[in-house]
Design an enzyme around this catalytic site. Structure first.
Site, mmCIF file in Angstrom:
data_model
loop_
_atom_site.group_PDB
_atom_site.id
_atom_site.type_symbol
_atom_site.label_atom_id
_atom_site.label_comp_id
_atom_site.label_asym_id
_atom_site.label_seq_id
_atom_site.Cartn_x
_atom_site.Cartn_y
_atom_site.Cartn_z
ATOM 1 N N ASP A 1 -7.878 -5.472 0.096
ATOM 2 C CA ASP A 1 -8.667 -6.208 -1.323
ATOM 3 C C ASP A 1 -8.149 -7.776 -1.014
ATOM 4 O OD1 ASP A 1 -7.607 -3.400 -2.664
ATOM 5 O OD2 ASP A 1 -9.709 -4.450 -2.524
ATOM 6 N N HIS B 1 0.658 -1.518 -0.405
ATOM 7 C CA HIS B 1 0.267 -0.024 -0.488
ATOM 8 C C HIS B 1 0.548 1.109 -0.059
ATOM 9 C CE1 HIS B 1 -2.548 3.055 0.974
ATOM 10 N NE2 HIS B 1 -4.266 1.497 0.791
HETATM 11 C C1 SDX Z 1 -5.873 0.186 -3.137
HETATM 12 O O1 SDX Z 1 -3.928 4.303 -1.972
HETATM 13 C C2 SDX Z 1 -5.066 3.853 -1.186
HETATM 14 O O2 SDX Z 1 -5.833 4.207 -0.232
HETATM 15 C C3 SDX Z 1 -5.897 2.848 -2.368
HETATM 16 C C4 SDX Z 1 -7.050 1.891 -1.298
HETATM 17 C C5 SDX Z 1 -8.249 2.537 -1.153
HETATM 18 O O3 SDX Z 1 -8.929 2.605 -0.812
HETATM 19 O O4 SDX Z 1 -8.479 3.221 -2.046
HETATM 20 O O5 SDX Z 1 -6.148 1.350 -0.459
HETATM 21 C C6 SDX Z 1 -7.478 0.626 -2.041
HETATM 22 O O6 SDX Z 1 -5.907 0.421 -4.256
HETATM 23 C C7 SDX Z 1 -5.614 -0.769 -2.512
HETATM 24 C C8 SDX Z 1 -3.769 -1.603 -3.139
HETATM 25 C C9 SDX Z 1 -4.593 -2.787 -4.265
HETATM 26 N N1 SDX Z 1 -3.364 -3.451 -4.957
HETATM 27 C C10 SDX Z 1 -2.581 -4.111 -5.010
HETATM 28 O O7 SDX Z 1 -2.799 -4.619 -4.081
HETATM 29 C C11 SDX Z 1 -2.245 -4.757 -5.804
HETATM 30 C C12 SDX Z 1 -0.553 -4.672 -5.376
HETATM 31 N N2 SDX Z 1 -0.320 -3.707 -4.678
HETATM 32 C C13 SDX Z 1 0.727 -3.363 -5.181
HETATM 33 O O8 SDX Z 1 1.061 -3.228 -6.448
HETATM 34 C C14 SDX Z 1 1.797 -1.845 -4.580
HETATM 35 O O9 SDX Z 1 1.414 -2.050 -3.254
HETATM 36 C C15 SDX Z 1 0.803 -0.870 -4.625
HETATM 37 C C16 SDX Z 1 -0.018 0.045 -6.037
HETATM 38 C C17 SDX Z 1 -0.739 -0.704 -3.825
HETATM 39 C C18 SDX Z 1 1.748 0.978 -3.753
HETATM 40 O O10 SDX Z 1 2.384 1.253 -4.500
HETATM 41 P P1 SDX Z 1 3.438 2.211 -4.595
HETATM 42 O O11 SDX Z 1 3.273 2.836 -2.768
HETATM 43 O O12 SDX Z 1 3.655 2.427 -5.079
HETATM 44 O O13 SDX Z 1 4.824 0.540 -4.221
HETATM 45 P P2 SDX Z 1 6.175 1.250 -4.421
HETATM 46 O O14 SDX Z 1 6.192 0.939 -5.933
HETATM 47 O O15 SDX Z 1 6.499 2.112 -3.987
HETATM 48 O O16 SDX Z 1 6.802 0.008 -3.848
HETATM 49 C C19 SDX Z 1 7.800 -0.287 -2.885
HETATM 50 C C20 SDX Z 1 8.499 -1.786 -2.992
HETATM 51 C C21 SDX Z 1 9.240 -1.839 -4.402
HETATM 52 O O17 SDX Z 1 10.342 -2.707 -4.807
HETATM 53 P P3 SDX Z 1 11.429 -2.063 -4.263
HETATM 54 O O18 SDX Z 1 11.530 -1.277 -5.861
HETATM 55 O O19 SDX Z 1 11.759 -1.424 -3.310
HETATM 56 O O20 SDX Z 1 12.143 -3.824 -4.886
HETATM 57 O O21 SDX Z 1 7.923 -2.738 -2.670
HETATM 58 C C22 SDX Z 1 7.459 -3.420 -4.080
HETATM 59 C C23 SDX Z 1 8.113 -2.898 -5.325
HETATM 60 O O22 SDX Z 1 7.992 -3.618 -6.282
HETATM 61 N N3 SDX Z 1 6.016 -3.900 -3.700
HETATM 62 C C24 SDX Z 1 5.284 -5.302 -3.832
HETATM 63 C C25 SDX Z 1 4.086 -4.985 -3.790
HETATM 64 N N4 SDX Z 1 3.703 -3.491 -3.638
HETATM 65 C C26 SDX Z 1 5.169 -2.993 -3.776
HETATM 66 N N5 SDX Z 1 5.731 -6.209 -4.864
HETATM 67 C C27 SDX Z 1 5.308 -7.293 -4.132
HETATM 68 N N6 SDX Z 1 3.745 -7.247 -3.978
HETATM 69 C C28 SDX Z 1 3.180 -6.312 -4.441
HETATM 70 N N7 SDX Z 1 2.088 -5.681 -3.267
#
Ligand code: SDX
Length: 435
Positions: free
Chosen positions: A369, A312
Protein backbone atom coordinates in the site's frame (compact mmCIF):
# COMPACT_ATOMS: atom_id res chain seq x y z
CA UNK A 1 -7.77 -32.52 6.15
CA UNK A 2 -4.68 -31.91 4.00
CA UNK A 3 -4.00 -33.34 0.58
CA UNK A 4 -0.65 -34.26 -0.96
CA UNK A 5 1.19 -33.18 2.15
CA UNK A 6 4.51 -34.96 2.45
CA UNK A 7 4.84 -36.86 5.72
CA UNK A 8 7.69 -35.38 7.70
CA UNK A 9 9.49 -38.74 7.92
CA UNK A 10 11.05 -39.21 11.34
CA UNK A 11 9.62 -35.97 12.65
CA UNK A 12 7.05 -36.28 15.37
CA UNK A 13 5.89 -33.68 17.84
CA UNK A 14 5.22 -34.82 21.38
CA UNK A 15 2.92 -32.99 23.75
CA UNK A 16 3.15 -33.91 27.41
CA UNK A 17 0.06 -32.90 29.37
CA UNK A 18 -0.76 -33.92 32.95
CA UNK A 19 1.75 -36.79 32.72
CA UNK A 20 0.37 -38.14 29.43
CA UNK A 21 2.38 -37.95 26.20
CA UNK A 22 0.48 -37.24 23.00
CA UNK A 23 1.85 -37.49 19.47
CA UNK A 24 1.00 -34.69 17.04
CA UNK A 25 1.47 -35.50 13.34
CA UNK A 26 3.83 -33.07 11.57
CA UNK A 27 2.70 -31.88 8.13
CA UNK A 28 5.12 -30.45 5.56
CA UNK A 29 4.00 -28.18 2.71
CA UNK A 30 5.52 -28.20 -0.77
CA UNK A 31 7.74 -25.24 0.21
CA UNK A 32 8.85 -27.03 3.38
CA UNK A 33 6.63 -25.17 5.84
CA UNK A 34 6.02 -27.36 8.85
CA UNK A 35 2.78 -27.60 10.83
CA UNK A 36 1.50 -29.50 13.84
CA UNK A 37 -1.76 -31.20 12.97
CA UNK A 38 -3.99 -30.50 16.00
CA UNK A 39 -7.25 -31.69 14.44
CA UNK A 40 -7.61 -34.35 17.18
CA UNK A 41 -6.16 -32.26 20.05
CA UNK A 42 -9.38 -31.45 21.94
CA UNK A 43 -10.85 -34.90 21.48
CA UNK A 44 -7.68 -36.54 22.84
CA UNK A 45 -6.57 -33.99 25.47
CA UNK A 46 -9.56 -31.77 26.27
CA UNK A 47 -7.31 -28.79 25.51
CA UNK A 48 -7.66 -26.21 22.72
CA UNK A 49 -4.96 -23.85 21.42
CA UNK A 50 -5.07 -20.07 21.93
CA UNK A 51 -3.88 -17.82 19.07
CA UNK A 52 -5.70 -14.44 18.82
CA UNK A 53 -5.30 -13.07 15.27
CA UNK A 54 -4.27 -16.54 14.05
CA UNK A 55 -0.62 -15.48 13.62
CA UNK A 56 0.51 -19.07 14.30
CA UNK A 57 -2.46 -20.97 12.94
CA UNK A 58 -2.98 -22.55 9.52
CA UNK A 59 -6.71 -22.52 8.68
CA UNK A 60 -6.44 -24.67 5.56
CA UNK A 61 -4.14 -26.11 2.95
CA UNK A 62 -4.08 -24.26 -0.36
CA UNK A 63 -2.39 -24.56 -3.74
CA UNK A 64 -3.04 -21.03 -4.99
CA UNK A 65 -0.45 -18.59 -3.60
CA UNK A 66 2.79 -18.99 -1.67
CA UNK A 67 4.30 -16.23 0.45
CA UNK A 68 7.62 -16.43 2.30
CA UNK A 69 7.65 -13.36 4.53
CA UNK A 70 11.23 -13.78 5.71
CA UNK A 71 12.61 -14.02 2.15
CA UNK A 72 10.11 -11.61 0.54
CA UNK A 73 8.83 -14.26 -1.87
CA UNK A 74 5.37 -14.14 -3.52
CA UNK A 75 4.28 -16.71 -6.15
CA UNK A 76 0.86 -17.18 -7.76
CA UNK A 77 0.44 -20.90 -8.64
CA UNK A 78 4.25 -21.17 -8.50
CA UNK A 79 4.97 -18.22 -10.80
CA UNK A 80 7.17 -15.52 -9.14
CA UNK A 81 5.40 -12.16 -8.90
CA UNK A 82 8.45 -10.48 -10.46
CA UNK A 83 8.08 -12.56 -13.67
CA UNK A 84 4.33 -12.00 -13.83
CA UNK A 85 4.83 -8.26 -13.34
CA UNK A 86 7.17 -8.11 -16.35
CA UNK A 87 5.52 -10.61 -18.69
CA UNK A 88 1.91 -11.01 -17.61
CA UNK A 89 -1.35 -9.11 -17.72
CA UNK A 90 -4.11 -8.89 -15.13
CA UNK A 91 -6.60 -10.97 -17.15
CA UNK A 92 -4.06 -13.70 -17.91
CA UNK A 93 -3.12 -13.78 -14.21
CA UNK A 94 -6.82 -13.89 -13.26
CA UNK A 95 -7.30 -16.99 -15.43
CA UNK A 96 -4.18 -18.64 -14.01
CA UNK A 97 -5.14 -17.98 -10.36
CA UNK A 98 -8.63 -19.38 -10.84
CA UNK A 99 -7.88 -22.35 -13.13
CA UNK A 100 -4.31 -23.13 -12.02
CA UNK A 101 -2.50 -22.78 -15.35
CA UNK A 102 -1.51 -19.94 -17.66
CA UNK A 103 -4.09 -19.84 -20.49
CA UNK A 104 -3.30 -20.88 -24.06
CA UNK A 105 -4.01 -18.17 -26.64
CA UNK A 106 -7.38 -19.82 -27.37
CA UNK A 107 -8.28 -20.03 -23.68
CA UNK A 108 -7.25 -16.40 -23.17
CA UNK A 109 -9.34 -15.24 -26.14
CA UNK A 110 -12.38 -17.21 -24.94
CA UNK A 111 -11.96 -15.89 -21.40
CA UNK A 112 -11.76 -12.31 -22.65
CA UNK A 113 -14.89 -12.85 -24.77
CA UNK A 114 -16.72 -14.30 -21.75
CA UNK A 115 -15.78 -11.27 -19.63
CA UNK A 116 -16.84 -8.96 -22.42
CA UNK A 117 -20.26 -10.64 -22.61
CA UNK A 118 -20.72 -10.06 -18.88
CA UNK A 119 -19.73 -6.42 -18.58
CA UNK A 120 -23.22 -4.86 -18.48
CA UNK A 121 -25.28 -4.56 -15.31
CA UNK A 122 -28.99 -5.40 -15.33
CA UNK A 123 -30.70 -2.06 -15.90
CA UNK A 124 -32.70 -2.50 -12.69
CA UNK A 125 -29.38 -2.37 -10.77
CA UNK A 126 -29.05 1.29 -11.71
CA UNK A 127 -31.63 2.04 -9.03
CA UNK A 128 -29.16 0.87 -6.37
CA UNK A 129 -27.04 3.90 -7.26
CA UNK A 130 -30.00 6.27 -7.15
CA UNK A 131 -30.77 5.09 -3.61
CA UNK A 132 -27.41 6.04 -2.08
CA UNK A 133 -26.33 9.58 -1.12
CA UNK A 134 -23.67 11.08 -3.40
CA UNK A 135 -21.23 10.99 -0.47
CA UNK A 136 -21.90 7.30 0.16
CA UNK A 137 -18.62 5.39 0.43
CA UNK A 138 -17.95 3.38 -2.75
CA UNK A 139 -16.97 0.29 -0.72
CA UNK A 140 -20.47 0.23 0.78
CA UNK A 141 -21.95 0.45 -2.72
CA UNK A 142 -19.58 -2.19 -4.08
CA UNK A 143 -20.35 -4.78 -1.39
CA UNK A 144 -24.10 -4.13 -1.67
CA UNK A 145 -24.29 -4.31 -5.47
CA UNK A 146 -22.00 -7.35 -5.74
CA UNK A 147 -24.25 -9.15 -3.24
CA UNK A 148 -27.32 -7.99 -5.17
CA UNK A 149 -26.02 -9.63 -8.35
CA UNK A 150 -27.26 -12.88 -6.84
CA UNK A 151 -30.83 -11.57 -7.08
CA UNK A 152 -30.53 -11.40 -10.86
CA UNK A 153 -28.90 -14.81 -11.28
CA UNK A 154 -30.75 -17.10 -8.84
CA UNK A 155 -29.55 -20.14 -10.80
CA UNK A 156 -26.01 -19.27 -9.67
CA UNK A 157 -26.76 -19.08 -5.98
CA UNK A 158 -26.15 -22.81 -5.65
CA UNK A 159 -23.20 -23.61 -7.93
CA UNK A 160 -23.30 -27.28 -8.92
CA UNK A 161 -20.73 -27.52 -11.73
CA UNK A 162 -17.76 -25.84 -13.38
CA UNK A 163 -19.84 -24.07 -16.00
CA UNK A 164 -22.01 -22.39 -13.36
CA UNK A 165 -18.88 -21.43 -11.41
CA UNK A 166 -17.28 -19.96 -14.56
CA UNK A 167 -20.39 -17.91 -15.34
CA UNK A 168 -20.66 -16.56 -11.79
CA UNK A 169 -16.94 -15.78 -11.65
CA UNK A 170 -17.01 -14.00 -15.02
CA UNK A 171 -20.00 -11.91 -13.97
CA UNK A 172 -18.22 -10.69 -10.84
CA UNK A 173 -14.82 -10.07 -12.47
CA UNK A 174 -16.36 -8.16 -15.36
CA UNK A 175 -19.16 -6.29 -13.63
CA UNK A 176 -17.05 -5.16 -10.65
CA UNK A 177 -15.48 -2.55 -12.97
CA UNK A 178 -18.86 -1.20 -14.05
CA UNK A 179 -20.10 -1.05 -10.45
CA UNK A 180 -16.92 0.69 -9.28
CA UNK A 181 -16.94 3.23 -12.12
CA UNK A 182 -20.65 3.99 -11.70
CA UNK A 183 -20.21 4.56 -7.94
CA UNK A 184 -17.58 7.18 -8.84
CA UNK A 185 -19.80 8.75 -11.53
CA UNK A 186 -22.75 8.91 -9.12
CA UNK A 187 -20.61 10.57 -6.43
CA UNK A 188 -19.46 13.23 -8.89
CA UNK A 189 -22.80 13.86 -10.58
CA UNK A 190 -21.53 12.47 -13.87
CA UNK A 191 -23.60 10.45 -16.34
CA UNK A 192 -22.97 6.70 -16.25
CA UNK A 193 -20.68 5.60 -19.08
CA UNK A 194 -21.45 2.13 -20.41
CA UNK A 195 -18.66 -0.40 -21.03
CA UNK A 196 -17.39 -0.54 -24.60
CA UNK A 197 -16.92 -4.15 -25.83
CA UNK A 198 -14.14 -3.02 -28.15
CA UNK A 199 -11.91 -2.04 -25.22
CA UNK A 200 -9.60 -4.23 -23.09
CA UNK A 201 -10.39 -4.86 -19.42
CA UNK A 202 -8.33 -2.00 -17.99
CA UNK A 203 -8.89 0.43 -20.86
CA UNK A 204 -12.65 -0.14 -20.49
CA UNK A 205 -12.52 0.66 -16.78
CA UNK A 206 -10.66 3.93 -17.41
CA UNK A 207 -13.19 4.72 -20.14
CA UNK A 208 -16.14 4.22 -17.74
CA UNK A 209 -14.34 6.30 -15.12
CA UNK A 210 -13.22 9.26 -17.21
CA UNK A 211 -15.05 9.46 -20.57
CA UNK A 212 -18.01 11.77 -21.06
CA UNK A 213 -20.74 11.38 -23.63
CA UNK A 214 -19.34 12.03 -27.13
CA UNK A 215 -15.79 12.42 -25.81
CA UNK A 216 -13.93 9.23 -24.98
CA UNK A 217 -11.07 9.31 -22.50
CA UNK A 218 -7.97 8.00 -24.29
CA UNK A 219 -5.53 6.63 -21.70
CA UNK A 220 -1.90 6.23 -22.72
CA UNK A 221 -0.48 2.72 -23.07
CA UNK A 222 1.64 3.45 -19.97
CA UNK A 223 -1.47 4.25 -17.94
CA UNK A 224 -3.23 1.06 -19.09
CA UNK A 225 -0.10 -0.97 -18.37
CA UNK A 226 0.26 0.61 -14.91
CA UNK A 227 -3.38 -0.20 -14.06
CA UNK A 228 -3.01 -3.80 -15.24
CA UNK A 229 0.13 -4.10 -13.10
CA UNK A 230 -1.65 -2.56 -10.10
CA UNK A 231 -4.50 -5.09 -10.37
CA UNK A 232 -2.07 -7.99 -11.01
CA UNK A 233 -0.02 -7.21 -7.90
CA UNK A 234 -3.19 -7.15 -5.77
CA UNK A 235 -4.71 -10.31 -7.29
CA UNK A 236 -4.07 -12.65 -4.34
CA UNK A 237 -2.10 -12.95 -1.14
CA UNK A 238 -2.98 -16.33 0.44
CA UNK A 239 -4.85 -16.19 3.77
CA UNK A 240 -5.04 -12.41 4.31
CA UNK A 241 -7.97 -11.20 6.35
CA UNK A 242 -10.39 -10.62 3.46
CA UNK A 243 -9.50 -13.91 1.75
CA UNK A 244 -9.99 -15.80 5.02
CA UNK A 245 -13.34 -14.02 5.35
CA UNK A 246 -14.39 -15.27 1.90
CA UNK A 247 -13.33 -18.82 2.81
CA UNK A 248 -15.13 -18.61 6.17
CA UNK A 249 -18.36 -17.42 4.56
CA UNK A 250 -18.08 -20.10 1.85
CA UNK A 251 -17.67 -22.75 4.56
CA UNK A 252 -21.36 -22.21 5.43
CA UNK A 253 -22.10 -22.98 1.72
CA UNK A 254 -23.07 -19.35 1.13
CA UNK A 255 -23.04 -18.33 -2.53
CA UNK A 256 -20.13 -16.73 -4.38
CA UNK A 257 -21.72 -13.26 -4.56
CA UNK A 258 -22.35 -13.14 -0.78
CA UNK A 259 -18.88 -14.53 0.03
CA UNK A 260 -17.10 -11.96 -2.15
CA UNK A 261 -19.30 -9.20 -0.73
CA UNK A 262 -18.12 -10.20 2.76
CA UNK A 263 -14.51 -10.07 1.52
CA UNK A 264 -15.08 -6.50 0.32
CA UNK A 265 -16.30 -5.51 3.78
CA UNK A 266 -13.25 -7.05 5.45
CA UNK A 267 -10.92 -5.34 2.96
CA UNK A 268 -12.47 -1.92 3.75
CA UNK A 269 -10.72 -1.71 7.13
CA UNK A 270 -7.86 0.80 7.35
CA UNK A 271 -5.42 -1.86 8.54
CA UNK A 272 -6.07 -3.86 5.36
CA UNK A 273 -7.36 -2.47 2.06
CA UNK A 274 -7.96 0.98 3.50
CA UNK A 275 -4.25 1.55 4.14
CA UNK A 276 -3.49 2.85 0.63
CA UNK A 277 -5.82 5.80 1.27
CA UNK A 278 -4.19 6.31 4.69
CA UNK A 279 -0.77 6.56 3.05
CA UNK A 280 -1.87 9.38 0.73
CA UNK A 281 -3.49 11.25 3.63
CA UNK A 282 -0.21 10.96 5.55
CA UNK A 283 1.91 12.08 2.57
CA UNK A 284 -0.41 15.05 1.93
CA UNK A 285 -0.15 16.14 5.57
CA UNK A 286 3.62 16.13 5.26
CA UNK A 287 3.47 17.87 1.87
CA UNK A 288 1.11 20.56 3.19
CA UNK A 289 3.54 21.27 6.01
CA UNK A 290 1.20 20.02 8.73
CA UNK A 291 4.01 17.70 9.83
CA UNK A 292 7.66 17.05 9.02
CA UNK A 293 8.94 13.55 8.38
CA UNK A 294 10.96 13.41 11.64
CA UNK A 295 7.94 14.69 13.61
CA UNK A 296 5.69 12.15 11.95
CA UNK A 297 8.02 9.25 12.72
CA UNK A 298 8.42 10.42 16.33
CA UNK A 299 4.63 10.34 16.76
CA UNK A 300 4.54 6.85 15.27
CA UNK A 301 7.25 5.76 17.71
CA UNK A 302 5.19 7.24 20.56
CA UNK A 303 2.45 4.94 19.24
CA UNK A 304 0.06 7.81 18.56
CA UNK A 305 -0.71 6.08 15.28
CA UNK A 306 0.80 3.56 12.90
CA UNK A 307 2.82 4.34 9.78
CA UNK A 308 0.34 3.50 7.05
CA UNK A 309 1.75 1.38 4.25
CA UNK A 310 4.41 -0.06 6.56
CA UNK A 311 4.55 -3.38 8.37
CA UNK A 312 2.97 -6.70 7.57
CA UNK A 313 1.84 -9.81 9.41
CA UNK A 314 3.81 -12.05 7.03
CA UNK A 315 6.53 -9.92 5.42
CA UNK A 316 9.36 -9.27 7.86
CA UNK A 317 11.42 -8.05 4.94
CA UNK A 318 10.53 -6.01 1.82
CA UNK A 319 7.08 -6.76 0.38
CA UNK A 320 8.09 -7.72 -3.21
CA UNK A 321 5.00 -5.90 -4.50
CA UNK A 322 6.21 -2.66 -2.89
CA UNK A 323 9.54 -2.96 -4.69
CA UNK A 324 7.81 -3.47 -8.05
CA UNK A 325 5.32 -0.64 -7.42
CA UNK A 326 8.08 1.77 -6.36
CA UNK A 327 9.84 1.28 -9.72
CA UNK A 328 6.58 1.25 -11.73
CA UNK A 329 5.44 4.49 -10.08
CA UNK A 330 8.72 6.18 -10.91
CA UNK A 331 8.62 4.92 -14.52
CA UNK A 332 5.02 5.91 -15.07
CA UNK A 333 5.47 9.42 -13.68
CA UNK A 334 8.58 9.83 -15.82
CA UNK A 335 6.97 8.52 -19.04
CA UNK A 336 3.76 10.52 -18.65
CA UNK A 337 5.46 13.64 -17.37
CA UNK A 338 3.03 13.57 -14.43
CA UNK A 339 4.87 15.20 -11.55
CA UNK A 340 3.69 14.14 -8.09
CA UNK A 341 5.66 15.59 -5.16
CA UNK A 342 4.17 12.87 -2.94
CA UNK A 343 6.49 10.30 -4.53
CA UNK A 344 9.58 12.18 -3.40
CA UNK A 345 8.08 12.48 0.09
CA UNK A 346 7.24 8.76 0.11
CA UNK A 347 10.80 7.85 -0.89
CA UNK A 348 12.25 10.19 1.77
CA UNK A 349 9.88 8.86 4.43
CA UNK A 350 10.70 5.24 3.56
CA UNK A 351 14.44 5.93 3.71
CA UNK A 352 14.05 7.61 7.13
CA UNK A 353 11.97 4.76 8.57
CA UNK A 354 14.19 2.04 7.10
CA UNK A 355 17.22 3.54 8.85
CA UNK A 356 15.44 4.01 12.20
CA UNK A 357 16.00 1.37 14.91
CA UNK A 358 12.31 1.43 15.92
CA UNK A 359 11.31 0.13 12.50
CA UNK A 360 14.37 -2.05 12.02
CA UNK A 361 13.86 -3.86 15.35
CA UNK A 362 10.20 -4.52 14.49
CA UNK A 363 11.06 -5.56 10.92
CA UNK A 364 8.73 -2.94 9.49
CA UNK A 365 9.11 -2.40 5.74
CA UNK A 366 6.97 -0.76 3.06
CA UNK A 367 4.07 -2.99 2.03
CA UNK A 368 1.95 -3.09 -1.11
CA UNK A 369 0.00 0.00 0.00
CA UNK A 370 2.92 2.36 0.47
CA UNK A 371 3.43 3.36 -3.18
CA UNK A 372 0.20 2.14 -4.80
CA UNK A 373 -1.77 5.32 -4.07
CA UNK A 374 0.60 7.44 -6.14
CA UNK A 375 -0.07 5.34 -9.24
CA UNK A 376 -3.81 5.65 -8.60
CA UNK A 377 -3.54 9.44 -8.27
CA UNK A 378 -1.74 9.55 -11.61
CA UNK A 379 -4.68 7.61 -13.10
CA UNK A 380 -7.14 10.19 -11.79
CA UNK A 381 -8.60 7.86 -9.16
CA UNK A 382 -9.86 9.73 -6.05
CA UNK A 383 -8.67 8.54 -2.63
CA UNK A 384 -12.03 7.16 -1.49
CA UNK A 385 -11.90 4.81 -4.49
CA UNK A 386 -8.50 3.38 -3.50
CA UNK A 387 -9.87 0.39 -1.52
CA UNK A 388 -12.29 -0.23 -4.40
CA UNK A 389 -9.30 -0.52 -6.74
CA UNK A 390 -7.73 -2.99 -4.34
CA UNK A 391 -10.98 -4.98 -4.37
CA UNK A 392 -11.11 -5.10 -8.19
CA UNK A 393 -7.56 -6.46 -8.19
CA UNK A 394 -8.30 -8.98 -5.42
CA UNK A 395 -11.43 -10.44 -7.06
CA UNK A 396 -9.55 -13.30 -8.81
CA UNK A 397 -7.89 -14.36 -5.56
CA UNK A 398 -11.11 -14.33 -3.58
CA UNK A 399 -12.87 -16.31 -6.35
CA UNK A 400 -10.02 -18.83 -6.65
CA UNK A 401 -10.04 -19.44 -2.90
CA UNK A 402 -13.84 -19.69 -2.81
CA UNK A 403 -13.66 -22.34 -5.55
CA UNK A 404 -10.83 -24.20 -3.80
CA UNK A 405 -12.73 -24.48 -0.55
CA UNK A 406 -16.04 -25.15 -2.35
CA UNK A 407 -14.64 -28.09 -4.30
CA UNK A 408 -12.10 -29.72 -2.02
CA UNK A 409 -14.71 -32.03 -0.53
CA UNK A 410 -13.36 -31.78 3.01
CA UNK A 411 -14.31 -28.22 4.03
CA UNK A 412 -15.91 -28.02 7.44
CA UNK A 413 -17.83 -24.94 8.57
CA UNK A 414 -15.35 -22.53 10.20
CA UNK A 415 -16.19 -22.38 13.88
CA UNK A 416 -13.25 -21.36 16.12
CA UNK A 417 -13.29 -22.09 19.84
CA UNK A 418 -12.68 -19.56 22.63
CA UNK A 419 -11.43 -19.32 26.19
CA UNK A 420 -14.38 -18.03 28.25
CA UNK A 421 -13.36 -15.35 30.77
CA UNK A 422 -16.84 -14.17 31.80
CA UNK A 423 -18.99 -14.67 34.89
CA UNK A 424 -19.52 -18.16 36.36
CA UNK A 425 -23.09 -19.39 36.87
CA UNK A 426 -25.34 -16.89 38.58
CA UNK A 427 -29.15 -16.68 38.96
CA UNK A 428 -31.85 -14.32 37.76
CA UNK A 429 -32.62 -11.40 40.11
CA UNK A 430 -36.10 -9.84 39.96
CA UNK A 431 -35.86 -6.17 39.07
CA UNK A 432 -37.22 -4.99 42.43
CA UNK A 433 -34.28 -6.75 44.15
CA UNK A 434 -31.59 -5.30 41.89
CA UNK A 435 -29.37 -2.63 43.40
C1 SDX B 1 -2.47 -5.41 3.51
O1 SDX B 1 -2.26 -10.03 5.26
C2 SDX B 1 -2.05 -9.63 4.03
O2 SDX B 1 -1.51 -10.33 3.21
C3 SDX B 1 -2.56 -8.22 3.74
C4 SDX B 1 -2.17 -7.63 2.39
C5 SDX B 1 -2.83 -8.37 1.23
O3 SDX B 1 -2.28 -8.35 0.12
O4 SDX B 1 -3.98 -8.86 1.43
O5 SDX B 1 -0.77 -7.69 2.22
C6 SDX B 1 -2.64 -6.19 2.25
O6 SDX B 1 -3.38 -5.34 4.29
C7 SDX B 1 -1.13 -4.78 3.79
C8 SDX B 1 -1.09 -4.05 5.17
C9 SDX B 1 -1.78 -2.70 5.02
N1 SDX B 1 -1.92 -2.08 6.37
C10 SDX B 1 -1.14 -1.07 6.74
O7 SDX B 1 -0.22 -0.60 6.08
C11 SDX B 1 -1.51 -0.49 8.11
C12 SDX B 1 -0.25 -0.31 8.92
N2 SDX B 1 0.28 -1.62 9.24
C13 SDX B 1 0.01 -2.16 10.54
O8 SDX B 1 -1.19 -1.81 11.14
C14 SDX B 1 0.46 -3.60 10.72
O9 SDX B 1 1.73 -3.68 10.26
C15 SDX B 1 -0.37 -4.73 10.12
C16 SDX B 1 -1.81 -4.60 10.47
C17 SDX B 1 -0.24 -4.74 8.65
C18 SDX B 1 0.17 -6.04 10.67
O10 SDX B 1 -0.17 -6.06 11.99
P1 SDX B 1 0.43 -7.15 13.00
O11 SDX B 1 1.15 -8.26 12.33
O12 SDX B 1 -0.65 -7.48 13.95
O13 SDX B 1 1.58 -6.26 13.68
P2 SDX B 1 1.90 -6.31 15.17
O14 SDX B 1 0.80 -5.63 15.89
O15 SDX B 1 2.24 -7.73 15.56
O16 SDX B 1 3.20 -5.37 15.20
C19 SDX B 1 4.35 -5.77 15.88
C20 SDX B 1 4.98 -4.45 16.37
C21 SDX B 1 4.08 -3.71 17.33
O17 SDX B 1 4.94 -2.93 18.16
P3 SDX B 1 5.25 -3.46 19.68
O18 SDX B 1 3.91 -3.67 20.35
O19 SDX B 1 6.06 -4.72 19.50
O20 SDX B 1 6.03 -2.31 20.28
O21 SDX B 1 5.19 -3.57 15.26
C22 SDX B 1 4.41 -2.40 15.46
C23 SDX B 1 3.33 -2.77 16.46
O22 SDX B 1 2.87 -1.60 17.16
N3 SDX B 1 3.85 -2.03 14.16
C24 SDX B 1 3.87 -0.79 13.68
C25 SDX B 1 3.30 -0.87 12.41
N4 SDX B 1 2.95 -2.15 12.16
C26 SDX B 1 3.28 -2.85 13.26
N5 SDX B 1 4.31 0.37 14.22
C27 SDX B 1 4.18 1.49 13.44
N6 SDX B 1 3.64 1.47 12.18
C28 SDX B 1 3.20 0.33 11.65
N7 SDX B 1 2.68 0.32 10.43
Amino acid sequence: MLKESRDAKGKTAYLILDGTTYELPVIVGTENEHALDITKLRRETGYITFDPGYGNTGSCSSAITFVDGEKGILRYRGYPIEELAINGTFIETTYMLIFGELPTSTQRREFRELLCDQELLHEDLRHHFEGVPSNGHPMAILSAVINSLGCYYPDLLQIENEDEFLRAAAKIISKVRTIAAWSYRKAHGLPFMYPDPKLSYCRNFLHMMHSIPHRYFEPTDEQVRALSLFFLLHADHEQNCSCSTVRMVQSTEANLFASVSAGICALWGRLHGGANAGVIKMLEEIHDGDATIPDYLERVKRKEFRLMGFGHRIYKSFDPRAKILRQATHDMLESTGYDDPLLDIALELADAALSDDYFIERKLYPNVDFYSGIILRALGIPVDMFPVMFAIGRMPGWIAHWNETNTDGTTRIHRPRQIYMGESTRHYVPIEERK
